[in-house]
Scaffold this active site. Structure first.
Site, PDB file in Angstrom:
ATOM      1  N   CYS A  53       0.781  -1.135   0.015  1.00  0.00           N
ATOM      2  CA  CYS A  53      -0.132  -0.053   0.101  1.00  0.00           C
ATOM      3  C   CYS A  53       0.658   1.158  -0.064  1.00  0.00           C
ATOM      4  CB  CYS A  53      -1.049  -0.049   1.128  1.00  0.00           C
ATOM      5  SG  CYS A  53      -0.358  -0.271   2.718  1.00  0.00           S
ATOM      6  N   HIS A 104      -2.521   0.328   6.903  1.00  0.00           N
ATOM      7  CA  HIS A 104      -2.883   0.315   5.435  1.00  0.00           C
ATOM      8  C   HIS A 104      -3.187   1.905   4.871  1.00  0.00           C
ATOM      9  CE1 HIS A 104      -4.196  -1.103   1.660  1.00  0.00           C
ATOM     10  NE2 HIS A 104      -5.338  -0.690   1.761  1.00  0.00           N
ATOM     11  N   HIS A 116      -5.752   2.245  -3.649  1.00  0.00           N
ATOM     12  CA  HIS A 116      -4.800   1.419  -2.859  1.00  0.00           C
ATOM     13  C   HIS A 116      -4.473   0.139  -3.388  1.00  0.00           C
ATOM     14  CE1 HIS A 116      -8.038  -1.254  -0.980  1.00  0.00           C
ATOM     15  NE2 HIS A 116      -8.748  -0.430  -1.920  1.00  0.00           N
TER      16      HIS A 116
END
Length: 160
Positions: A53, A104, A116
């Site tokens: 990410c 994340h 993402h």
């Protein structure tokens, strides 16, 4: 004087090379479109190897000359905090996926969506309102200056 001239020539060359690599249409949207479907790879920072990410964020922002820390935890500590209602394309969004804090990240692309690199889908676009992400949302940060934001949104195309 030769050193200064050489330095300036090198800087112009590097800038012009970088300008042509931003994306097919030279915008944040184009950069994301170009990377959609790239597989997830823990520690990955390139289209060739895949992205995690924060590596995905780094890659896209580097295309516009914006430097960020490597990990989502440190990315969440820069810039200014932004309310969810005030998000604009390019703002970083952060989630607590593993129950241990920021784990994340992605960046807002508009219309309630963010780009993402997810471990199960690779580079993709998801809705902030999806129950999975809505429950795990932590914060958002604006890591760009106004000039950098304008550059990301309306960067003139150099590729045809």
């Amino acid at each position: 004087m030769k050193k200064i001239s050489l330095f300036l020539s090198s800087a112009v060359l590097l800038f012009s090379i970088g300008a042509g690599t931003a994306s097919a249409n030279g915008t944040l949207e184009g950069s994301v479109s170009n990377l959609l479907g790239t597989p997830y790879q823990w520690g990955g920072t390139s289209k060739d190897t895949g992205f995690d990410c924060s590596g995905f964020i780094l890659n896209v922002f580097n295309q516009f000359g914006i430097e960020l820390p490597r990990t989502s935890k440190y990315q969440a500590s820069i810039g200014e905090k932004v309310a969810k209602a005030d998000l604009r394309p390019g703002d970083l969004v952060f989630f607590n996926i593993d129950g241990k804090g920021i784990s994340h990240a992605g960046f807002y692309v508009g219309d309630g969506k963010f780009a993402h690199s997810a471990s199960n889908k690779g580079v993709s676009i998801s809705n902030l309102s999806d129950s999975y992400y809505a429950k795990r949302y932590v914060t958002a940060r604006r890591a760009t200056t106004e000039d950098a934001y304008a550059h990301m949104i309306s960067y003139p195309s150099t590729a045809e």
